[in-house]
Scaffold this active site. Sequence first.
Site, PDB file in Angstrom:
ATOM      1  N   GLU A 241       0.790  -1.181   0.052  1.00  0.00           N
ATOM      2  CA  GLU A 241       0.086   0.065  -0.007  1.00  0.00           C
ATOM      3  C   GLU A 241       0.787   1.095  -0.038  1.00  0.00           C
ATOM      4  O   GLU A 241       0.756   2.176   0.597  1.00  0.00           O
ATOM      5  CB  GLU A 241      -0.845  -0.037   1.292  1.00  0.00           C
ATOM      6  N   HIS A 242       1.803   1.184  -0.720  1.00  0.00           N
ATOM      7  CA  HIS A 242       2.591   2.476  -0.852  1.00  0.00           C
ATOM      8  C   HIS A 242       3.466   2.575  -2.286  1.00  0.00           C
ATOM      9  O   HIS A 242       3.468   1.519  -3.152  1.00  0.00           O
ATOM     10  CB  HIS A 242       3.892   2.650  -0.009  1.00  0.00           C
TER      11      HIS A 242
END
Length: 312
Positions: free
Chosen positions: A227-228
């Site tokens: 999630e980045h």
Amino acid sequence: MPHFAHPQALIEPGADIGDNTRVWAYVHILGKARIGADCNICDQVFIENDVIIGDRCTIKSGVQLWDGLRLGNDVFVGPNATFTNDPFPRSRVRVSEYPQTYVEEGSSIGANATILPGIKIGRGAMVGAGAVVTRNVPPNAIVVGNPARIIGYTGGSQAGASAPYSVPAGARGPQSTSVSGATWHQFPEIRDMRGDLTVAEFPKDVPFTPARQFLVYNVANQEIRGEHAHRTCHQLLVCVSGSVRVLADDGKQRQDFLLDRPTVGLHLAPMVWGTQYRYSSDAVLLVVASHSYDPDDYIREYDEFLSLVRRG
């Protein structure tokens, strides 16, 4: 054009309702609510004071929107979906401040879903009918069940779940994908009666020189990792045991990949948003990185990532 209100609707003085919004029969809107333009508020909806609704939202029948709720633009809320704003409710006992629940732009909430207080539903997410959402939902994720679990991600501009892509048997060398900056790499496999071996040479087979590696394992199936995006760091993902799905997103296109054998790797260049999910119980994910760990290289907020992509 001013908003339309059915004669049987009750809109208390002070409510702020945008142009072209339609408010149908037996809707009750309290006086401090704020509703955007071109919304459709269907029969028997109740909207409390501290509620903000964006533009072009659809609220189907039988929904109650309680204090603390924030809906972004283009949100769909299905019939009888339930929002809550008190984690430990007691009769005649009120909290000093209601937690805020966010449903971000372009998200959809299915019929009869339940959303616990203080939850954030990321932009473009889809909550299945009857789901009970107990934790934040990432952008573009599709969640179902009780408690809600991620089963996939919306693919590109499509509404439905994307099918995970896997390298075809016999493929060789790097292969482009629909995501700019994400490439598949098929590594040679040497089979032997003593055991099998696969090898990758840097930067011959993968276009960077590694400076770091780490392993991800013992991840519960319902958990997500990543999630980045990175500003400058390249990564190569190889599932050396079990399987894991990876969502790659360049800010314009998304594609879902299945890593399920040690002979293939997914290269994520800088400025590609990566999310890993649906780990098998025996999954071991090897991540090889071009740079040493630097917290300032991470972009952890999806909205910031999209803003940087737009700026180029």
